[in-house]
Design a protein around this motif. Structure first.
Motif, PDB file in Angstrom:
ATOM      1  N   TRP A  66      42.267  43.338  52.288  1.00 43.40           N
ATOM      2  CA  TRP A  66      41.322  42.231  52.129  1.00 43.40           C
ATOM      3  C   TRP A  66      39.917  42.656  52.550  1.00 43.40           C
ATOM      4  O   TRP A  66      38.944  42.430  51.831  1.00 43.40           O
ATOM      5  N   PHE A  67      39.820  43.279  53.717  1.00 46.36           N
ATOM      6  CA  PHE A  67      38.521  43.723  54.216  1.00 46.36           C
ATOM      7  C   PHE A  67      37.888  44.750  53.278  1.00 46.36           C
ATOM      8  O   PHE A  67      36.694  44.694  52.979  1.00 46.36           O
ATOM      9  N   ILE A  72      33.863  46.166  49.032  1.00 46.49           N
ATOM     10  CA  ILE A  72      33.595  46.661  47.683  1.00 46.49           C
ATOM     11  C   ILE A  72      32.892  45.597  46.861  1.00 46.49           C
ATOM     12  O   ILE A  72      31.942  45.884  46.119  1.00 46.49           O
ATOM     13  N   ALA A  73      33.326  44.348  46.978  1.00 47.31           N
ATOM     14  CA  ALA A  73      32.693  43.257  46.225  1.00 47.31           C
ATOM     15  C   ALA A  73      31.245  43.047  46.652  1.00 47.31           C
ATOM     16  O   ALA A  73      30.402  42.673  45.837  1.00 47.31           O
ATOM     17  N   SER A  74      30.945  43.303  47.927  1.00 47.44           N
ATOM     18  CA  SER A  74      29.563  43.116  48.384  1.00 47.44           C
ATOM     19  C   SER A  74      28.653  44.247  47.924  1.00 47.44           C
ATOM     20  O   SER A  74      27.444  44.074  47.846  1.00 47.44           O
ATOM     21  N   ILE A  75      29.215  45.395  47.602  1.00 50.94           N
ATOM     22  CA  ILE A  75      28.415  46.546  47.180  1.00 50.94           C
ATOM     23  C   ILE A  75      28.271  46.610  45.659  1.00 50.94           C
ATOM     24  O   ILE A  75      27.193  46.857  45.145  1.00 50.94           O
ATOM     25  N   ALA A  82      36.754  40.633  40.074  1.00 47.56           N
ATOM     26  CA  ALA A  82      38.095  41.206  40.248  1.00 47.56           C
ATOM     27  C   ALA A  82      38.338  41.568  41.718  1.00 47.56           C
ATOM     28  O   ALA A  82      39.435  41.353  42.248  1.00 47.56           O
ATOM     29  N   HIS A  83      37.316  42.099  42.371  1.00 51.25           N
ATOM     30  CA  HIS A  83      37.461  42.447  43.787  1.00 51.25           C
ATOM     31  C   HIS A  83      37.588  41.198  44.656  1.00 51.25           C
ATOM     32  O   HIS A  83      38.347  41.188  45.626  1.00 51.25           O
ATOM     33  N   VAL A  84      36.865  40.149  44.298  1.00 50.68           N
ATOM     34  CA  VAL A  84      36.990  38.887  45.039  1.00 50.68           C
ATOM     35  C   VAL A  84      38.387  38.306  44.838  1.00 50.68           C
ATOM     36  O   VAL A  84      39.016  37.825  45.785  1.00 50.68           O
ATOM     37  N   LEU A  85      38.893  38.373  43.608  1.00 50.53           N
ATOM     38  CA  LEU A  85      40.248  37.889  43.333  1.00 50.53           C
ATOM     39  C   LEU A  85      41.287  38.686  44.115  1.00 50.53           C
ATOM     40  O   LEU A  85      42.205  38.105  44.716  1.00 50.53           O
ATOM     41  N   PHE A  90      45.030  39.404  48.717  1.00 43.71           N
ATOM     42  CA  PHE A  90      45.374  40.127  49.937  1.00 43.71           C
ATOM     43  C   PHE A  90      45.371  39.198  51.152  1.00 43.71           C
ATOM     44  O   PHE A  90      46.230  39.306  52.019  1.00 43.71           O
ATOM     45  N   LEU A  91      44.401  38.299  51.219  1.00 41.10           N
ATOM     46  CA  LEU A  91      44.334  37.366  52.339  1.00 41.10           C
ATOM     47  C   LEU A  91      45.544  36.435  52.333  1.00 41.10           C
ATOM     48  O   LEU A  91      46.155  36.173  53.375  1.00 41.10           O
TER      49      LEU A  91
END
Length: 194
Positions: A66-67, A72-75, A82-85, A90-91
């Protein structure tokens, strides 16, 4: 003491430079190594606590995933959705693993054979593709083939046999990881003292 670049210092100099770059406080590797040894002791006792320990470890792995996905989503701007999903999945999986470690363990035991087949396939492809630069590529090839065969064998076994093999796998992984981290701690400590 001469200030040579890592390429001038030879292979040993390159290894020391990499260890220096990895090194934070050397005792962190010692603490994680001891923690891995404690986990292996719990898991390899083959009791009810073993199942709970593996379920909680799954939760920790999902939290790390999750972390990682959040970072990756912030970069990255491309494929951010897709990374947020994946981060949300994961969370959810981490919360489920912590809330029901028994359920998480038995779910992992149910698909353990498939995971071994996938991991073995990845090792197989990686070793074959690195044969020009890696003189020991054949070791990865052997490990990949053995993992695939073990995955097919585990898939044919009864459910308790899968669970037992999963406990053995996680227990020995934790044992070897603990020894590796402890040895790395003393190597980093020795380099920092020089």
């Amino acid at each position: 003491m001469s200030m040579r670049s890592p390429t001038e210092a030879g292979p040993r100099g390159r290894v020391e430079t990499v260890l220096d770059q990895m090194a934070g406080p050397w005792w962190m590797f010692l603490v994680t190594g001891i923690a891995w040894l404690v986990i292996s002791l719990i898991v390899l006792r083959f009791r009810l606590a073993s199942v709970v320990a593996v379920g909680v470890l799954m939760g920790v792995v999902f939290l790390a995933g999750w972390f990682s996905e959040i970072l990756i989503a912030s970069i990255r701007s491309r494929w951010r959705w897709a990374h947020v999903l994946m981060a949300i999945l994961f969370l959810f999986a981490a919360c489920w693993s912590f809330a029901s470690p028994f359920g998480a363990f038995w779910a992992l035991a149910a698909i353990f054979g498939l995971l071994l087949i996938v991991r073995g396939s990845l090792d197989l492809v990686t070793s074959i593709s690195s044969r020009e630069v890696n003189p020991a590529w054949w070791l990865g090839l052997i490990v990949g083939v053995l993992q695939i065969l073990l995955g097919f064998w585990v898939s044919q076994q009864e459910f308790p046999a899968r669970a037992l093999l999963l406990l053995i796998w996680v227990g020995f992984f934790a044992l070897f990881r603990g020894f590796t981290d402890i040895l790395l701690a003393f190597e980093v400590h020795g380099l920092q003292r020089k």
